[in-house]
Design a protein around this motif. Structure first.
Motif, mmCIF file in Angstrom:
data_model
loop_
_atom_site.group_PDB
_atom_site.id
_atom_site.type_symbol
_atom_site.label_atom_id
_atom_site.label_comp_id
_atom_site.label_asym_id
_atom_site.label_seq_id
_atom_site.Cartn_x
_atom_site.Cartn_y
_atom_site.Cartn_z
ATOM 1 N N HIS A 1 32.099 -55.496 -53.441
ATOM 2 C CA HIS A 1 30.761 -54.916 -53.507
ATOM 3 C C HIS A 1 29.982 -55.441 -54.386
ATOM 4 C CE1 HIS A 1 28.848 -50.558 -53.838
ATOM 5 N NE2 HIS A 1 27.881 -51.496 -52.932
ATOM 6 N N ALA A 2 30.404 -55.723 -55.692
ATOM 7 C CA ALA A 2 29.416 -56.515 -56.616
ATOM 8 C C ALA A 2 30.395 -57.561 -57.026
ATOM 9 C CB ALA A 2 29.154 -55.233 -57.821
ATOM 10 N N PRO A 3 30.247 -58.771 -57.073
ATOM 11 C CA PRO A 3 31.005 -59.717 -57.545
ATOM 12 C C PRO A 3 31.092 -60.199 -59.126
ATOM 13 C CG PRO A 3 28.999 -60.812 -56.447
ATOM 14 C CD PRO A 3 28.980 -59.415 -56.058
ATOM 15 N N THR A 4 31.892 -60.593 -59.482
ATOM 16 C CA THR A 4 32.144 -60.581 -60.980
ATOM 17 C C THR A 4 31.202 -61.799 -61.437
ATOM 18 O OG1 THR A 4 33.722 -61.112 -62.772
ATOM 19 C CG2 THR A 4 33.950 -62.408 -60.852
ATOM 20 N N ASN A 5 30.702 -62.675 -60.538
ATOM 21 C CA ASN A 5 29.859 -63.841 -61.268
ATOM 22 C C ASN A 5 28.167 -63.569 -60.955
ATOM 23 O OD1 ASN A 5 31.464 -64.437 -58.615
ATOM 24 N ND2 ASN A 5 29.746 -65.745 -58.629
ATOM 25 N N SER A 6 27.823 -62.610 -60.370
ATOM 26 C CA SER A 6 26.635 -62.604 -60.031
ATOM 27 C C SER A 6 25.963 -61.106 -60.009
ATOM 28 C CB SER A 6 26.166 -63.070 -58.605
ATOM 29 O OG SER A 6 24.867 -62.676 -58.019
ATOM 30 N N GLY A 7 24.742 -60.878 -60.007
ATOM 31 C CA GLY A 7 24.151 -59.511 -60.009
ATOM 32 C C GLY A 7 23.939 -59.057 -58.254
ATOM 33 N N LEU A 8 24.433 -59.646 -57.625
ATOM 34 C CA LEU A 8 24.531 -59.094 -56.175
ATOM 35 C C LEU A 8 25.178 -57.765 -55.932
ATOM 36 C CD1 LEU A 8 24.608 -59.748 -53.034
ATOM 37 C CD2 LEU A 8 26.508 -60.901 -53.451
ATOM 38 N N ILE A 9 24.686 -57.052 -55.056
ATOM 39 C CA ILE A 9 25.276 -55.851 -54.645
ATOM 40 C C ILE A 9 25.024 -56.053 -53.182
ATOM 41 C CG2 ILE A 9 24.886 -53.206 -54.573
ATOM 42 C CD1 ILE A 9 25.368 -54.256 -57.462
ATOM 43 N N ASN A 10 26.306 -55.963 -52.641
ATOM 44 C CA ASN A 10 26.471 -56.171 -50.985
ATOM 45 C C ASN A 10 25.922 -55.054 -50.389
ATOM 46 O OD1 ASN A 10 27.021 -59.083 -50.054
ATOM 47 N ND2 ASN A 10 29.042 -58.905 -51.018
ATOM 48 N N PRO A 11 25.415 -55.143 -49.123
ATOM 49 C CA PRO A 11 25.244 -54.011 -48.180
ATOM 50 C C PRO A 11 26.375 -53.343 -47.628
ATOM 51 C CG PRO A 11 24.697 -56.098 -46.988
ATOM 52 C CD PRO A 11 25.224 -56.360 -48.608
ATOM 53 N N VAL A 12 27.043 -52.734 -48.354
ATOM 54 C CA VAL A 12 28.237 -52.039 -48.193
ATOM 55 C C VAL A 12 28.304 -51.134 -46.721
ATOM 56 C CG1 VAL A 12 29.554 -52.631 -50.008
ATOM 57 C CG2 VAL A 12 28.477 -50.453 -49.837
ATOM 58 N N GLU A 13 27.255 -50.223 -46.738
ATOM 59 C CA GLU A 13 27.063 -49.153 -45.796
ATOM 60 C C GLU A 13 26.642 -50.172 -44.638
ATOM 61 O OE1 GLU A 13 24.408 -46.283 -46.813
ATOM 62 O OE2 GLU A 13 24.974 -46.055 -48.622
ATOM 63 N N ALA A 14 25.916 -51.021 -44.394
ATOM 64 C CA ALA A 14 25.769 -51.730 -43.360
ATOM 65 C C ALA A 14 26.844 -52.245 -42.726
ATOM 66 C CB ALA A 14 24.468 -52.788 -43.501
ATOM 67 N N VAL A 15 27.725 -52.747 -43.395
ATOM 68 C CA VAL A 15 29.129 -53.288 -43.040
ATOM 69 C C VAL A 15 29.804 -52.563 -42.653
ATOM 70 C CG1 VAL A 15 31.006 -54.322 -44.156
ATOM 71 C CG2 VAL A 15 28.917 -55.376 -44.867
ATOM 72 N N GLY A 16 30.022 -51.287 -43.294
ATOM 73 C CA GLY A 16 30.819 -50.340 -42.598
ATOM 74 C C GLY A 16 30.364 -49.570 -41.492
ATOM 75 N N ALA A 17 29.159 -49.634 -40.990
ATOM 76 C CA ALA A 17 28.509 -49.175 -39.702
ATOM 77 C C ALA A 17 29.080 -50.295 -38.538
ATOM 78 C CB ALA A 17 27.136 -49.251 -39.725
ATOM 79 N N LEU A 18 29.078 -51.509 -39.187
ATOM 80 C CA LEU A 18 29.448 -52.496 -38.181
ATOM 81 C C LEU A 18 31.417 -52.450 -37.874
ATOM 82 C CD1 LEU A 18 27.539 -55.801 -39.259
ATOM 83 C CD2 LEU A 18 27.473 -54.640 -36.915
ATOM 84 N N CYS A 19 31.731 -52.215 -39.225
ATOM 85 C CA CYS A 19 33.299 -52.079 -38.940
ATOM 86 C C CYS A 19 33.569 -50.846 -38.179
ATOM 87 C CB CYS A 19 33.610 -51.876 -40.400
ATOM 88 S SG CYS A 19 33.942 -53.201 -41.155
ATOM 89 N N LYS A 20 32.891 -49.664 -37.991
ATOM 90 C CA LYS A 20 33.065 -48.516 -37.194
ATOM 91 C C LYS A 20 32.872 -49.053 -35.945
ATOM 92 C CE LYS A 20 31.646 -43.893 -36.538
ATOM 93 N NZ LYS A 20 30.437 -42.470 -37.253
ATOM 94 N N GLN A 21 31.749 -49.581 -35.527
ATOM 95 C CA GLN A 21 31.172 -49.936 -34.244
ATOM 96 C C GLN A 21 32.289 -50.930 -33.404
ATOM 97 O OE1 GLN A 21 27.655 -52.168 -34.025
ATOM 98 N NE2 GLN A 21 27.862 -52.996 -31.945
ATOM 99 N N TYR A 22 33.114 -51.954 -34.319
ATOM 100 C CA TYR A 22 34.109 -52.472 -33.672
ATOM 101 C C TYR A 22 35.516 -52.121 -34.049
ATOM 102 C CZ TYR A 22 30.308 -55.689 -32.488
ATOM 103 O OH TYR A 22 29.266 -56.372 -31.838
ATOM 104 N N ASP A 23 35.756 -50.979 -34.711
ATOM 105 C CA ASP A 23 36.908 -50.303 -34.960
ATOM 106 C C ASP A 23 37.954 -51.109 -35.669
ATOM 107 O OD1 ASP A 23 38.912 -48.380 -35.053
ATOM 108 O OD2 ASP A 23 39.737 -48.954 -33.032
#
Length: 401
Positions: A161-183
């Protein structure tokens, strides 16, 4: 409307702020007094009446830890396990997953070093195929590339979700929606995000979530937790079992326990578990939305101020950024920057490329200085830190007021 935080009281609750300027919260945050007292009091009770007896006496409070963790991430108590750390939580789920040969596991450039090493070991053991999903123009996981690889087929998405070496916050809900779509089974490493940003496993759509106590939750070291959703409890057998994880039913048979505590060990750090519960309750009482907003605002201020200094480059990625700020100073090794700041009771750490080869190595960065703020920090500390880095640029001999 998000309520204002009682910063004066929060800093009174945090004795460490009187001793150090602590910008290493992504390593281990300064705990509030209630966490310290909870741990120490239980250890003292163990010394007075015995460890087993102290645990029995505290059984109701120990059970309440699972309720608090479940509330923190929008889960049910039976879906929560308390383990030693986030890596062990992640390992218990991923090493226990029933992979088949040639199963594809999709991961991003932000994936944590220990997770990548584990996937490489599983590649050797089970002939799975780790597949790297590229970054998009913001430096976060590219959702179009992810969907294309999901369409080709995958057994699992493993995302930090949030890497140790950057301020990045990944779009986890959008990833979850794709995982659900493709099971596709979805494992989320929330080691850096638990306590830093609000988490809701229902909205995220992950099957597994791993977290730690010592970072943004401000709990004790050596504490972590695992969320195992319905599909995880159905599919995953822990990679090892003991008398806590399973019941010995006949001389030659056993039965794995039904809930997420199958991923725990019989022997545990009870003082640490109670301290973790105290830390989660403290976070819940303040409200993670409020604390997240404050720490992100402090990080944005620090990022902007450092970026305005001559010879200082900020290297954070992401369309959404959190409390971690990474930077380099021209002509100085990151370890030297950390050491000179530390000499003046300013805590940071470094992120070497060997801990983030898919990201820092890809960007040609040998190392970064990591400054990670928390909600108990204040604007005066941000200003003092920026002044220190500015002085560091001018000379190796500087003083900090």
């Amino acid at each position: 409307m998000i309520p204002r935080l009682p910063l004066t009281q929060i800093r009174k609750d945090t004795p460490g702020v009187d001793h150090v300027l602590h910008f290493n919260n992504a390593g281990a945050a300064l705990p509030p007094k209630v966490v310290l007292s909870t741990v120490v009091e239980h250890l003292e009770r163990e010394a007075m009446i015995g460890g087993y007896e102290a645990a029995g006496e505290a059984s109701t409070r120990l059970e309440a830890v699972y309720d608090s963790l479940a509330q923190l991430i929008g889960a049910e108590p039976h879906q929560m396990a308390v383990v030693e750390n986030a890596t062990r939580a992640w390992d218990m789920a991923v090493y226990g997953y029933p992979f088949s040969e040639a199963d594809r596991v999709l991961m991003s450039r932000a994936e944590y070093v220990s997770n990548v090493i584990a996937l490489l070991q599983l590649q050797k053991r089970h002939s799975i195929e780790p597949v790297l999903i590229e970054d998009d123009e913001h430096g976060q996981i590219d959702l179009e590339h992810l969907e294309a690889e999901l369409a080709r087929g995958a057994a699992m998405v493993a995302l930090t979700h949030a890497p140790t070496n950057s301020g990045l916050i990944n779009p986890v809900e959008a990833v979850g929606a794709l995982c659900k779509q493709y099971d596709v089974f979805y494992v989320l490493d929330a080691c850096q995000s638990a306590g830093q940003v609000p988490l809701d496993v229902g909205r995220i759509g992950c099957d597994v979530l791993s977290g730690t106590g010592r970072k943004y939750l401000r709990g004790p070291r050596g504490t972590g937790f695992l969320y195992a959703g319905p599909r995880a409890l159905e599919r995953i057998e822990p990679p090892f079992l003991d008398l806590h994880a399973a019941h010995w039913t006949t001389d030659t048979t056993y039965e794995i326990r039904s809930g997420a505590r199958r991923f725990e060990n019989w022997e545990a750090n009870y003082a640490g578990k109670l301290g973790l519960g105290a830390a989660v309750d403290y976070a819940l009482n303040l409200g993670v939305e409020a604390t997240s907003q404050r720490l992100c605002e402090l990080a944005d201020s620090l990022r902007e101020s450092l970026g305005g200094l001559d010879g200082v480059s900020v290297h954070d990625k992401g369309a959404v950024r959190g409390g971690i700020v990474t930077f380099t100073v021209d002509g100085m090794d990151s370890a030297d920057v950390q050491a000179q700041l530390s000499a003046h009771r300013i805590n940071t750490t470094t992120s070497p490329a060997s801990h983030a080869r898919l990201d820092l190595g890809h960007r040609g960065l040998p190392s970064l200085v990591r400054a990670s703020v928390h909600y108990y920090n204040n604007s005066d500390e941000v200003a003092r830190f920026v002044t220190a880095v500015s002085g560091l640029r001018r000379s190796g001999n500087w003083t900090v007021s």
